[in-house]
Structure formats: C-alpha cells, structure tokens
Scaffold this active site. Structure first.
Site, mmCIF file in Angstrom:
data_model
loop_
_atom_site.group_PDB
_atom_site.id
_atom_site.type_symbol
_atom_site.label_atom_id
_atom_site.label_comp_id
_atom_site.label_asym_id
_atom_site.label_seq_id
_atom_site.Cartn_x
_atom_site.Cartn_y
_atom_site.Cartn_z
ATOM 1 N N ASP A 109 -6.241 1.891 -3.765
ATOM 2 C CA ASP A 109 -7.556 1.531 -3.243
ATOM 3 C C ASP A 109 -8.143 2.657 -2.400
ATOM 4 O OD1 ASP A 109 -5.868 1.254 -1.060
ATOM 5 O OD2 ASP A 109 -6.728 -0.639 -0.375
ATOM 6 N N ASP A 146 -3.353 6.387 -3.200
ATOM 7 C CA ASP A 146 -2.231 5.798 -2.479
ATOM 8 C C ASP A 146 -1.548 4.760 -3.366
ATOM 9 O OD1 ASP A 146 -4.140 3.782 -2.339
ATOM 10 O OD2 ASP A 146 -3.776 3.308 -0.238
ATOM 11 N N ASP A 174 -1.375 1.466 -3.744
ATOM 12 C CA ASP A 174 -2.103 0.403 -4.435
ATOM 13 C C ASP A 174 -3.448 0.889 -4.956
ATOM 14 O OD1 ASP A 174 -3.067 0.634 -1.807
ATOM 15 O OD2 ASP A 174 -3.624 -1.470 -1.666
ATOM 16 N N SER A 202 0.824 -1.207 0.000
ATOM 17 C CA SER A 202 0.000 0.000 0.000
ATOM 18 C C SER A 202 0.858 1.256 0.000
ATOM 19 C CB SER A 202 -0.961 -0.029 1.191
ATOM 20 O OG SER A 202 -1.843 1.062 1.164
#
Length: 461
Positions: free
Chosen positions: A250, A246, A248, A98
């Site tokens: 999501d 961010d 990743d 992440s």
C-alpha cells in the site's frame, strides 16, 4: 489473562503469532467486527505471510457464525482490499502486518467504502468485546447467537482492481520506460504483473516471489538499507525509475535514474499538481490537497502555485481520511509514502501514486531527477528517533530552548512544531514506545544540520 491493549493499536490489530494471538482469537475478532459494525456482509483478504490464510479463514468463520455473508478475495494487497470494500460497498478486513518481520501479523479493518475503523471509530469497542470473551486461562469463548450462519464465497478482484486504477491514469501513450520494481517478496509481486501488463514498460522484477519470511530484505522501504539493492539495480540496468513496495504494497517509494531516492514530499507535490489539473479540467475550482504537518514546505507552496488549497493535518491515515471527507479533497500525501485519492474511496494506494509518477515521467522526455527537481526545495533530516525517559519533560525542555526566539511560531497540532522564517522542526511522541520523533527542514543543508543537532542536544541531554 492476556491484555488486548498490547495487540490492538490505534488503527489496527498487530502482534506476534502465536504468542500474542492465534486463529481462536482471530475467530473472535470476526464475530466482534460483525457485532460492532452491524454488517450483513463483509469482504476479507490476506497477504503472503505463512500465518495469514489460517487467520483470515478463522476471521471469516467468526463473522459467518454471527450471520454475515463473507466474500473471501484471498491473496491481495491492502489497497486491493480497499478496492473490494469500495466496489462491493462492504466492510472489510485485511490480514497483514505490512512491513513488520515475519513472525508478526495483523488486521486492518474498514467499513463499507473503505472508511477507516480506528480507535475512535469502532476498534476500541471491538477490542473490549473480544477482551470480554477471553477466559482466565487465556482460552476464548465466543457466545453463540441464534442466527442463520452466513455464506462464505470466493471472488477474484485483481483484474477489477487493476482496471479501476488504469481507468484513473492513462499510460497507453507514454514513451517506453525501463522500470525496476522491488516487491520485497511482498504483495507487489502479486499486483504489479497484472497492473503493468500491456503498458509500454520494460519491467525488471526484483524479489517478486511471494515469501512472508522475507529472505532478501525487510519489506520496509522507509529504512534506507532496504533500498540498497534497488538503487544498485537501477544504475546497473540503466533504468528510468525504480519502485519499491512495502509488504502489503500500500506504500510505494521511488528511486530516480541516478539511484537516488525521491522524497515522498516531492512525490506528493508531483501527484498533487496532476490531480489539481484533472479536477480543474472537470470544472472544479480551488481543489483541496491534504498534507500532514511533517511533509515538506514545498508541498503547500506547489499546491498554491497551481491553484489548489493546501490543508495541513496531523500524522496518521485516520486524520487524513477524515479531513479528506470534510473538505472533499482530491488527494492527500504523507511523509511515509502513503498517498490518498478521492477517486479511490479516499483510501491510500501506493500503486496509483506509482502510475501517476510513471505517467508524468513518460509524458515528457526528461529524466526523473530533472522532473522532480522543482519539488525538492529544502533540506530535510528525515525522521530521527530518540529514546527518552520522559517524553513530556524533554519536549518541554525543547520548547523552553527554542520557542522564545524572536520571530518564531509555535503550534501543537501534533506534538510540538516550531518554525522560523526559513526553517521548522516537529517533535512528536510515539504512542507505543518511549520515543520522541524529530523532523527538521531548512533552506539548505548547513542550516538543517545545525538546527537538527541543536534540537537533538536538548532532547538527548
């Protein structure tokens, strides 16, 4: 021998590569994932970190050796992996850390239909199984089993992911908008061009080059310093809106036309209004909206005003998703800019939230700051962390100081929440660090600051 409790967290696997884990351990996680879930087939994807392709491939090999067919979807955002898990009805594994720095990597796992795998839903069993395969010299030996190895195949899901999202929010008729997007060298640079293609959007890209070393800034828009470039660019080019993803992709943070951040609580309220209206138009009465206990009081107020039912939960995606399943909620939002949709297998997707905001802005002529003003009714502190020697003792001291005041309510759904007539604060312990996390909200900035400082004085005494 390494202790996997340092690597396997409450919701995912996350640690430094290769110090804490490597491809041998990832291969073991793949085998354990199949053994614990009983999966006959799985889907696997990864982000742009240098270690991700190797870790992802090793996991696939471990799963295939246990007899599971593996569909590799390659580079993807976490919500693209959730799409694949839902659409293909397969358990999945996403390789990402992440927003963490470049040396980290991790695995987010789910069951078929993007159902979460957390500590109480299989992750502890996976950890214990892998732990049993680690030798005293830290090598890993996965027992062989007499099964026919599964097949490993490739599939591209990006176009399907984009089409699914665009089928949920129609942006074709909105007025043209200038949008600055900061992908932070993360997976937004992979998904945004396909999702936004052909829409009436003039996109100004920032840091779209996939680079897991994050050469420009950390891909963590929760930290205000990582929004500075986007805020400046929005004002420089006269954009209608700025979006920050961010690592990743999501989570999505929103900047208004003045270069000011729009709180995730305001975005939660805005999207909730749209989802309530959509559910009612489909014949649903009193649609349910989930919000965690440190989102603004604005959220339940707005939900009730529009004929919805607000349900308050603990912080964390496993609690949100569980409550959504139990209540059949149409939408859920968190203070951390995670947004969950029933029509997206109850999974979190920052991209779908961004599309809702773009649609709401483009369906009227006003500015984003004017549009979200209605959803910004209180003054909030944001999350403030304090390092303490004894979390329980400091929390007890705060309770003793504030809980006896006249007219206050106290609850311990998640940490300590104390509320008055026009203020509240929540104090929660970190599960992984010696920290207490404080969130304060009040009717105005002066009251919020006074309350924040008073609580912190006790916490840090």
């Amino acid at each position: 021998m390494r202790d996997l409790k340092q690597l396997v967290k409450a919701y995912d696997v996350r640690g430094v590569v290769p110090d804490q884990w490597d491809e041998d351990l990832s291969r073991a996680f793949g085998a354990a994932f199949v053994q614990v879930t009983g999966a006959k087939a799985i889907v696997v994807g990864h982000d742009m970190r240098p270690s991700s392709p190797g870790l992802s491939r090793a996991f696939a090999e471990g799963a295939a050796a246990r007899g599971a067919d593996v569909t590799e979807i390659g580079l993807c955002s976490t919500d693209q992996l959730y799409y694949a898990s839902g659409k293909l009805d397969l358990p999945g594994a996403m390789f990402t850390a992440s927003h963490n720095p470049a040396q980290y990597n991790g695995i987010k796992m789910c069951r078929a239909g993007a159902a979460p795998v957390g500590e109480n839903t299989g992750l502890a069993e996976i950890r214990e199984l892998v732990q049993s395969w680690i030798n005293e010299d830290d090598t890993v030996t996965v027992p062989t089993v007499e099964v026919e190895p599964g097949k490993v195949t490739r599939q591209d899901t990006l176009r399907g992911y984009a089409d699914h999202l665009l089928g949920l929010v129609d942006l074709r008729a909105i007025r043209p908008l200038k949008v600055v997007v900061d992908a932070g060298n993360g997976m937004g640079g992979h998904t945004v061009p396909t999702v936004f293609d052909g829409l009436p959007l003039d996109v100004v890209p920032m840091y779209f080059e996939l680079d897991g070393t994050f050469p420009n800034h950390e891909a963590n828009p929760l930290d205000p310093k990582n929004l500075v470039d986007l805020q400046a660019k929005v004002k420089e080019v006269g954009a209608d809106i700025g979006l920050a993803f961010d690592g990743d992709a999501d989570r999505c943070f929103v900047i208004d036309e003045r270069g000011e951040p729009v709180s995730p609580s305001a975005i939660t309220a805005l999207v909730a209004v749209r989802e309530i209206a959509r559910a009612k138009a489909a014949g649903e009465h009193n649609p349910t909206i989930i919000h965690n206990l440190i989102t603004s009081w604005t959220v339940p107020e707005v939900v009730r005003e529009h004929g919805g039912v607000p349900v308050r939960t603990r912080v964390g995606h496993s609690f949100i998703k569980q409550e959504m399943a139990e209540t059949d909620a149409v939408f859920g939002g968190e203070h951390s800019a995670h947004y969950y949709f029933r029509d997206f297998w109850r999974a979190d997707t920052g991209m779908l939230a961004a599309l809702h905001v773009l649609a709401a802005l483009g369906e009227q002529e006003g500015t984003l700051s004017a549009l979200t003003h209605e959803y910004d009714r209180y003054a909030a502190s944001g999350e403030i962390n304090s390092t303490v020697d004894d979390q329980a003792a400091r929390t007890a001291a705060v309770r003793a100081e504030f809980a006896s005041q006249e007219g206050v309510t106290v609850d311990e759904l998640d940490g300590l929440t104390i509320a008055g007539a026009d203020w509240w604060f929540n104090l929660r312990p970190s599960n992984t660090e010696p920290l207490l996390r404080l969130n304060v909200e009040a009717k105005d900035q002066k009251k919020m600051a006074e309350l924040r400082d008073a609580v912190l004085a006790v916490v840090r005494a």
